[in-house]
Design an enzyme around this catalytic site. Structure first.
Site, PDB file in Angstrom:
ATOM      1  N   ALA A  66       0.848  -1.180   0.000  1.00 52.36           N
ATOM      2  CA  ALA A  66       0.000   0.000   0.000  1.00 52.36           C
ATOM      3  C   ALA A  66       0.892   1.242   0.000  1.00 52.36           C
ATOM      4  O   ALA A  66       2.059   1.187   0.392  1.00 52.36           O
ATOM      5  CB  ALA A  66      -0.912   0.000   1.218  1.00 52.36           C
ATOM      6  N   GLY A 111       0.301  -5.206   0.700  1.00 58.52           N
ATOM      7  CA  GLY A 111      -0.866  -5.305  -0.167  1.00 58.52           C
ATOM      8  C   GLY A 111      -0.606  -6.083  -1.435  1.00 58.52           C
ATOM      9  O   GLY A 111      -1.523  -6.671  -2.016  1.00 58.52           O
ATOM     10  N   GLU A 114      -0.927  -9.668  -0.469  1.00 58.42           N
ATOM     11  CA  GLU A 114      -2.356  -9.897  -0.235  1.00 58.42           C
ATOM     12  C   GLU A 114      -3.124  -9.992  -1.551  1.00 58.42           C
ATOM     13  O   GLU A 114      -4.032 -10.820  -1.702  1.00 58.42           O
ATOM     14  CB  GLU A 114      -2.914  -8.778   0.647  1.00 58.42           C
ATOM     15  CG  GLU A 114      -2.395  -8.858   2.077  1.00 58.42           C
ATOM     16  CD  GLU A 114      -2.679  -7.621   2.896  1.00 58.42           C
ATOM     17  OE1 GLU A 114      -3.279  -7.749   3.974  1.00 58.42           O
ATOM     18  OE2 GLU A 114      -2.314  -6.507   2.462  1.00 58.42           O
TER      19      GLU A 114
END
Length: 260
Positions: A66, A111, A114
């Site tokens: 992120a 992220g 993920e």
């Protein structure tokens, strides 16, 4: 489809979705995640797309995480809202009717890891790096990492990666089952496309029902999962592709599926 931070193109029946912020190592900010969600919504309703490949633009990163610069100024309410947008988007990717392959080149951190875990399976280039570094930044994984990573690699490896904020290379990721295959970087997309074409050559409805059964079963007890499998198995016999596939087998010829 035109976006600022992502690209989507079709290669026949394969949809290729690229996170395209190479100067930021493809980090996920709010705009990028919002665009990703919009694009995925269009893909799920596109009958021409049978398989999706998600990758990162440039040679250094799949998704480096992120956007820390954007996150650093958020309060609790804003942080939770940002996490919810990404969680909803990644769950939408996980639940796409089409199989999704992550082609991971370079960094897949936070992220990015993920996002890769929300895909059905992962191919990695030799320079790929995986990790969940969030606890080293004073936060937890917030885009599904505490749930999907342990489901992919098992509780022990998942907890170790999250608790230590360690980064692992492609070979270690392959050893623990995070990725299915490791290839030289220049071969990554060709290898992903090769597998995508093999998937697309099979009966589309059967592939999508198999994905739905697997995803449903992972999140429930085995008896409930088997009952759902029984339902989708029966549904296949209402399709023209089931008749064609079995006829082709009996007649010793290649099946000509029509996705009906």
């Amino acid at each position: 489809m035109s976006y600022n931070n992502i690209k989507f193109e079709k290669d026949g029946v394969i949809g290729i979705l690229t996170i395209d912020r190479p100067k930021a190592l493809n980090a996920l900010n709010t705009e990028t995640v919002t665009e990703l969600n919009d694009c995925v919504g269009k893909i799920e309703n596109d009958p021409e797309v049978k398989v999706v490949i998600i990758t990162g633009g440039g040679s250094k990163s799949f998704v480096a995480g992120a956007d820390i610069v954007e996150m650093s100024t958020k309060n609790a309410v804003e942080g939770r809202f940002f996490g919810k947008i990404a969680q909803d988007t990644f769950t939408r990717i996980e639940n796409l009717p089409q199989p999704v392959i992550a082609a991971v080149n370079g960094y897949a951190l936070g992220g990015g890891c993920e996002l890769a875990c929300a895909c059905d399976f992962r191919y990695a280039s030799e320079n790929a790096k995986f990790g969940q570094p969030e606890v080293g930044l004073g936060i937890t994984p917030g885009f599904g990492g505490t749930q999907r990573l342990p489901r992919v690699v098992g509780r022990g490896y998942g907890k170790e990666l999250i608790y230590t904020a360690s980064m692992i290379d492609a070979e270690e990721a392959h050893r623990i089952g995070l990725v299915n295959k490791v290839v030289p970087q220049e071969q990554l997309m060709d290898e992903a496309k090769k597998t995508a074409k093999k998937i697309a050559s099979n009966a589309k409805i059967a592939v999508q029902l198999a994905k739905a059964a697997i995803n449903r079963g992972i999140n429930c007890d085995v008896i409930t999962g088997i009952a759902y499998e029984d339902e989708v198995f029966g549904l296949c016999f209402a399709t023209e592709d089931q008749k064609e596939g079995m006829a082709a087998f009996v007649e010793k010829r290649k099946a000509n599926f029509t996705d009906k």
